[in-house]
Write an enzyme that holds these catalytic residues in place. Structure first.
Site, PDB file in Angstrom:
ATOM      1  CG  ASP A  16      -2.051   0.998   1.096  1.00 14.29           C
ATOM      2  OD1 ASP A  16      -2.448   1.310  -0.048  1.00 14.29           O
ATOM      3  OD2 ASP A  16      -2.542   1.486   2.141  1.00 14.29           O
ATOM      4  CG  LEU A  48      10.563 -16.240  -4.016  1.00 13.88           C
ATOM      5  CD1 LEU A  48      10.378 -16.451  -2.511  1.00 13.88           C
ATOM      6  CD2 LEU A  48      11.037 -14.808  -4.290  1.00 13.88           C
ATOM      7  CG  HIS A  76      -0.632   2.140  -9.146  1.00 13.60           C
ATOM      8  ND1 HIS A  76      -0.784   1.746  -7.837  1.00 13.60           N
ATOM      9  CD2 HIS A  76      -1.748   2.858  -9.456  1.00 13.60           C
ATOM     10  CE1 HIS A  76      -1.944   2.203  -7.382  1.00 13.60           C
ATOM     11  NE2 HIS A  76      -2.540   2.884  -8.342  1.00 13.60           N
TER      12      HIS A  76
HETATM   13  C1  IPE Z   1      -5.199  -2.806  -0.241  1.00 12.99           C
HETATM   14  O1  IPE Z   1      -4.938  -1.455  -0.349  1.00 12.99           O
HETATM   15  C2  IPE Z   1      -5.173  -3.476  -1.583  1.00 12.99           C
HETATM   16  C3  IPE Z   1      -3.853  -3.624  -2.206  1.00 12.99           C
HETATM   17  C4  IPE Z   1      -2.708  -3.271  -1.705  1.00 12.99           C
HETATM   18  C5  IPE Z   1      -3.873  -4.251  -3.505  1.00 12.99           C
HETATM   19  P1  IPE Z   1      -6.115  -0.386  -0.559  1.00 12.99           P
HETATM   20  O2  IPE Z   1      -5.489   0.938  -0.530  1.00 12.99           O
HETATM   21  O3  IPE Z   1      -6.906  -0.745  -1.756  1.00 12.99           O
HETATM   22  O4  IPE Z   1      -7.017  -0.636   0.724  1.00 12.99           O
HETATM   23  P2  IPE Z   1      -7.897   0.393   1.528  1.00 12.99           P
HETATM   24  O5  IPE Z   1      -8.719   1.117   0.522  1.00 12.99           O
HETATM   25  O6  IPE Z   1      -6.947   1.279   2.244  1.00 12.99           O
HETATM   26  O7  IPE Z   1      -8.685  -0.459   2.468  1.00 12.99           O
HETATM   27  C1  IPE Z   2      -1.727   0.155  -3.202  1.00 14.69           C
HETATM   28  O1  IPE Z   2      -1.480   1.503  -3.310  1.00 14.69           O
HETATM   29  C2  IPE Z   2      -1.722  -0.501  -4.547  1.00 14.69           C
HETATM   30  C3  IPE Z   2      -3.047  -0.860  -5.041  1.00 14.69           C
HETATM   31  C4  IPE Z   2      -4.166  -0.785  -4.377  1.00 14.69           C
HETATM   32  C5  IPE Z   2      -3.102  -1.316  -6.392  1.00 14.69           C
HETATM   33  P1  IPE Z   2      -2.666   2.543  -3.304  1.00 14.69           P
HETATM   34  O2  IPE Z   2      -3.074   2.814  -4.706  1.00 14.69           O
HETATM   35  O3  IPE Z   2      -3.767   2.101  -2.418  1.00 14.69           O
HETATM   36  O4  IPE Z   2      -1.962   3.820  -2.724  1.00 14.69           O
HETATM   37  P2  IPE Z   2      -2.553   4.822  -1.669  1.00 14.69           P
HETATM   38  O5  IPE Z   2      -2.947   4.006  -0.470  1.00 14.69           O
HETATM   39  O6  IPE Z   2      -3.732   5.484  -2.307  1.00 14.69           O
HETATM   40  O7  IPE Z   2      -1.424   5.747  -1.389  1.00 14.69           O
HETATM   41 MG    MG Z   3      -4.179   2.398  -0.444  1.00 18.97          MG
END
Ligand code: IPE
Ligand code: IPE
Ligand code: MG
Length: 232
Positions: free
Chosen positions: A12, A123, A29
């Protein structure tokens, strides 16, 4: 020292990483995808057997269309770029989640890398893609009911070990450690059944900045926790 066999990471913070640099969320991303490399390196070095990476959740469909499109295309771009290296490093790719609901180009790219790396025995890098913990449990329940109705098994045969065989992760042991980067302290519908007994570790660092040293620090901390509190 206690051995951690399976580490699962909620990657995240990509979007915020991009925004804070005056870039787009999608550029965040991309940086996140590149950062996986360092985590793979450290996992191999630490003799971790399985690395599960949460790359797209079943809730992520509700993001803006452009971002969803970018995330759907990322495996196509990323796996094409990295597959030769995965082969060279004996890495086996798995995918966990509802791949049937993905655009064809995305599911093809994922499938191709699973098939090409099938006989590798280094892995395991398991991408949780279009994954939701509730969806995982629900689809397992549906298959169990189907098998009972078809008289393939009796209802009272359904114990935890058998149920586990119906989950998306059936071929994998539960994660020993679940790490979430990016500062939030939530599970966000990740491996709900599978992380029942896992250690949890939260890092404030955005995933694109997460690195070998931070992963090693997380592992060390968890090993210390475990050696202090070793009665289950
Ligand atoms: C969790 O992160 C999903 C991934 C890392 C793929 P999100 O950013 O989508 O989750 P929330 O919205 O904080 O719960
Ligand atoms: C996690 O990063 C990756 C995915 C959910 C694909 P986020 O896109 O949720 O990044 P933040 O949390 O908004 O910074
Ligand atoms: Mg996020």
């Amino acid at each position: 020292m206690l051995n951690l066999k399976h580490i699962a990471i909620i990657m995240d913070g990509n979007g915020r990483w991009g925004k804070e640099r005056g870039l787009t969320r999608s550029q965040g991303h991309y940086a996140g995808a590149q950062a996986m490399e360092k985590i793979i390196d450290a996992s191999i070095e630490m003799d971790i057997k399985i690395l599960t990476l949460y790359a797209f959740s079943s809730e992520n469909w509700s993001r803006p269309k452009d971002e969803v499109n970018y995330l759907m295309n990322l495996p196509v771009k990323y796996l094409k770029q990295k597959l030769p290296e995965f082969m060279r490093r004996n890495i086996k790719i798995l995918v966990t989640g509802n791949t049937e609901a993905l655009p064809e180009s995305t599911s093809k790219a994922l499938q191709k890398s699973v098939m090409e790396t099938e006989n590798n025995n280094g892995l395991i890098v398991n991408f949780a893609f279009n994954y939701g913990g509730r969806d995982d449990i629900l689809q397992a329940v549906q298959k169990v009911i189907y098998d009972v109705q078809k008289n393939n098994m009796e209802l009272d045969q359904v114990d935890e070990a058998l149920f586990q065989q119906y989950l998306y992760t059936k071929e994998l042991p539960d994660p020993d450690l679940v790490i979430r980067t990016g500062g939030e302290k939530r599970i966000s519908n990740f491996l709900l059944w599978q992380c029942s007994l896992s250690e949890l570790y939260f890092s404030d660092v955005y995933f694109p900045d997460f690195n070998e040293e931070l992963l090693k620090r997380a592992v060390r901390e968890v090993q210390e926790r475990k050696s202090v509190h070793h009665i289950s």
